[in-house]
Design a protein around this motif. Sequence first.
Motif, PDB file in Angstrom:
ATOM      1  N   THR A   1      14.157  -5.144  22.347  1.00 23.51           N
ATOM      2  CA  THR A   1      13.040  -4.539  22.569  1.00 23.51           C
ATOM      3  C   THR A   1      11.926  -5.376  23.181  1.00 23.51           C
ATOM      4  N   GLY A   2      12.283  -6.352  23.673  1.00 23.73           N
ATOM      5  CA  GLY A   2      11.356  -7.115  24.232  1.00 23.73           C
ATOM      6  C   GLY A   2      10.979  -7.185  25.888  1.00 23.73           C
ATOM      7  N   HIS A   3      10.321  -7.680  26.363  1.00 26.29           N
ATOM      8  CA  HIS A   3      10.126  -8.013  27.834  1.00 26.29           C
ATOM      9  C   HIS A   3       9.814  -9.506  28.385  1.00 26.29           C
ATOM     10  N   VAL A   4      10.508  -9.977  29.382  1.00 27.65           N
ATOM     11  CA  VAL A   4      10.526 -10.925  29.952  1.00 27.65           C
ATOM     12  C   VAL A   4       9.784 -11.128  31.468  1.00 27.65           C
ATOM     13  N   THR A   5       8.830 -11.815  31.903  1.00 27.24           N
ATOM     14  CA  THR A   5       8.555 -12.091  33.309  1.00 27.24           C
ATOM     15  C   THR A   5       8.982 -13.295  33.460  1.00 27.24           C
ATOM     16  N   VAL A   6       9.642 -13.160  34.756  1.00 23.20           N
ATOM     17  CA  VAL A   6      10.334 -14.122  35.256  1.00 23.20           C
ATOM     18  C   VAL A   6       9.484 -14.878  36.360  1.00 23.20           C
ATOM     19  N   CYS A   7       8.831 -16.074  36.241  1.00 20.51           N
ATOM     20  CA  CYS A   7       8.033 -16.532  37.485  1.00 20.51           C
ATOM     21  C   CYS A   7       8.680 -17.685  37.919  1.00 20.51           C
ATOM     22  N   ASP A   8       9.015 -17.871  39.295  1.00 20.48           N
ATOM     23  CA  ASP A   8       9.502 -18.849  40.176  1.00 20.48           C
ATOM     24  C   ASP A   8       8.748 -19.097  41.617  1.00 20.48           C
ATOM     25  N   LEU A   9       8.822 -20.460  41.784  1.00 23.90           N
ATOM     26  CA  LEU A   9       8.128 -20.694  43.178  1.00 23.90           C
ATOM     27  C   LEU A   9       9.021 -20.196  44.259  1.00 23.90           C
ATOM     28  N   THR A  10      10.354 -19.998  44.148  1.00 26.60           N
ATOM     29  CA  THR A  10      11.433 -19.764  45.054  1.00 26.60           C
ATOM     30  C   THR A  10      11.682 -18.419  45.070  1.00 26.60           C
ATOM     31  N   GLU A  11      11.641 -17.518  46.337  1.00 28.79           N
ATOM     32  CA  GLU A  11      11.907 -16.236  46.129  1.00 28.79           C
ATOM     33  C   GLU A  11      13.337 -16.124  46.171  1.00 28.79           C
ATOM     34  N   SER A  12      14.381 -17.061  46.804  1.00 25.99           N
ATOM     35  CA  SER A  12      15.667 -16.725  46.790  1.00 25.99           C
ATOM     36  C   SER A  12      16.275 -17.080  45.446  1.00 25.99           C
ATOM     37  N   MET A  13      15.709 -17.891  44.671  1.00 22.62           N
ATOM     38  CA  MET A  13      16.065 -18.030  43.357  1.00 22.62           C
ATOM     39  C   MET A  13      15.843 -16.567  42.196  1.00 22.62           C
ATOM     40  N   LEU A  14      14.701 -15.830  42.651  1.00 24.85           N
ATOM     41  CA  LEU A  14      14.595 -14.801  41.935  1.00 24.85           C
ATOM     42  C   LEU A  14      15.417 -13.526  42.401  1.00 24.85           C
ATOM     43  N   ILE A  15      15.669 -13.790  43.559  1.00 20.08           N
ATOM     44  CA  ILE A  15      16.858 -12.735  44.175  1.00 20.08           C
ATOM     45  C   ILE A  15      17.928 -12.613  43.554  1.00 20.08           C
ATOM     46  N   GLU A  16      18.747 -13.805  43.215  1.00 24.34           N
ATOM     47  CA  GLU A  16      19.675 -13.985  42.514  1.00 24.34           C
ATOM     48  C   GLU A  16      19.706 -13.554  41.081  1.00 24.34           C
ATOM     49  N   GLY A  17      18.504 -13.718  40.337  1.00 25.96           N
ATOM     50  CA  GLY A  17      18.210 -13.329  39.196  1.00 25.96           C
ATOM     51  C   GLY A  17      18.218 -11.884  39.031  1.00 25.96           C
ATOM     52  N   GLN A  18      17.315 -11.097  40.012  1.00 22.79           N
ATOM     53  CA  GLN A  18      17.354  -9.740  39.815  1.00 22.79           C
ATOM     54  C   GLN A  18      18.858  -8.951  40.039  1.00 22.79           C
ATOM     55  N   LYS A  19      19.549  -9.725  40.965  1.00 23.72           N
ATOM     56  CA  LYS A  19      20.877  -9.326  41.093  1.00 23.72           C
ATOM     57  C   LYS A  19      21.652  -9.258  39.803  1.00 23.72           C
ATOM     58  N   ARG A  20      21.534 -10.259  38.857  1.00 23.33           N
ATOM     59  CA  ARG A  20      22.207 -10.483  37.468  1.00 23.33           C
ATOM     60  C   ARG A  20      21.513  -9.555  36.685  1.00 23.33           C
ATOM     61  N   ALA A  21      20.358  -9.391  36.734  1.00 25.87           N
ATOM     62  CA  ALA A  21      19.523  -8.459  35.826  1.00 25.87           C
ATOM     63  C   ALA A  21      20.054  -7.118  35.987  1.00 25.87           C
ATOM     64  N   GLU A  22      20.370  -6.427  37.323  1.00 20.56           N
ATOM     65  CA  GLU A  22      20.851  -5.401  37.382  1.00 20.56           C
ATOM     66  C   GLU A  22      22.319  -5.184  37.027  1.00 20.56           C
ATOM     67  N   ALA A  23      23.195  -6.540  37.226  1.00 15.61           N
ATOM     68  CA  ALA A  23      24.714  -6.332  36.647  1.00 15.61           C
ATOM     69  C   ALA A  23      24.679  -6.080  35.417  1.00 15.61           C
ATOM     70  N   GLU A  24      23.654  -6.800  34.728  1.00 24.56           N
ATOM     71  CA  GLU A  24      23.748  -6.899  33.084  1.00 24.56           C
ATOM     72  C   GLU A  24      22.941  -5.947  32.411  1.00 24.56           C
ATOM     73  N   GLY A  25      22.466  -4.965  33.108  1.00 18.66           N
ATOM     74  CA  GLY A  25      21.655  -3.748  32.642  1.00 18.66           C
ATOM     75  C   GLY A  25      20.321  -4.377  31.943  1.00 18.66           C
ATOM     76  N   LYS A  26      19.595  -5.151  32.562  1.00 15.29           N
ATOM     77  CA  LYS A  26      18.388  -5.790  32.028  1.00 15.29           C
ATOM     78  C   LYS A  26      17.242  -5.649  32.834  1.00 15.29           C
ATOM     79  N   ALA A  27      17.644  -4.782  34.131  1.00 15.51           N
ATOM     80  CA  ALA A  27      16.479  -4.731  35.159  1.00 15.51           C
ATOM     81  C   ALA A  27      15.288  -4.089  34.382  1.00 15.51           C
ATOM     82  N   ASP A  28      15.253  -3.237  33.385  1.00 13.97           N
ATOM     83  CA  ASP A  28      14.170  -2.479  33.056  1.00 13.97           C
ATOM     84  C   ASP A  28      13.370  -3.345  31.988  1.00 13.97           C
ATOM     85  N   ARG A  29      13.889  -4.472  31.682  1.00 15.97           N
ATOM     86  CA  ARG A  29      13.024  -5.245  30.542  1.00 15.97           C
ATOM     87  C   ARG A  29      12.584  -6.802  31.298  1.00 15.97           C
TER      88      ARG A  29
END
Length: 261
Positions: A98-126
């Motif tokens: 029921t929560g939401h997390v905003t991930v903030c990082d200086l490095t875009e390539s790290m965030l891209i890896e995280g987004q891929k994982r979020a989509e794979a784990e069904g957490k992209a909407d949160r």
Amino acid sequence: MTDETHPAPDTGARPETTTHFGFRDVPEREKAGLVRGVFTSVASKYDVMNDAMSFGIHRIWKDAMADWLAPRPGSHMLDLAGGTGDVAFRMLDRMRGTGHVTVCDLTESMLIEGQKRAEAEGKADRTDWVVGDAMNLPFADDTFDYATMAFGIRNVTRMEDCLSEVYRVLKPGGRFMILEFSHIPEAGMQKLYDLYSFNVIPKMGQAIAGDADSYQYLVESIRKFPDQEEVVRRMRAAGYEQVKYRNLSLGIAALHSGWKI
């Protein structure tokens, strides 16, 4: 005959402020770019290297972070230097969907890896993924219920600015928790850990990520990071209250907690 000293004219120039990048001194204005270069280089292998370097113990440390924070369901969290989402996903699980997390990082390539994982784990909407500087956060005052930062604050150019910015964006009653490599109180154990860190980890970095230099910097940055009591002092100076810490694995890592009251 007199000996007079004539001062050189003041040209208005001032020495450039420097900071450490591992064991090197560099101009402050250059550090963010150097750090970004390190994490851009290792982004695709970052999680694999974390497992290899710590023999998987970093997962236990992050679970301990989630246990101590115990975020309330429905909360809005900020995860700084959150990169591949490892901490963010744990916190979402603790908030029971029921929560939401905003991930903030200086490095875009790290965030891209995280987004891929979020989509794979069904957490992209949160989750949200934001490129941003921890010393100048792109968020309004009093936005988040909690903030976390795992293994990132030692890479920030000015820790005090980061602490102040997190304090600004936390809601009153909000809590900031830091997980970072730290100092082992027992000198003999610290020496053994240093021998492992400096002799093994860069070689692992070369073998697994094809990049020994980045992991040499990461090892050096751990040794340059202040000890547990100094982090407590800086957090209190930034306005946090009820500041406490817990050592993990004899002090190889430590959790620091503070509240905006």
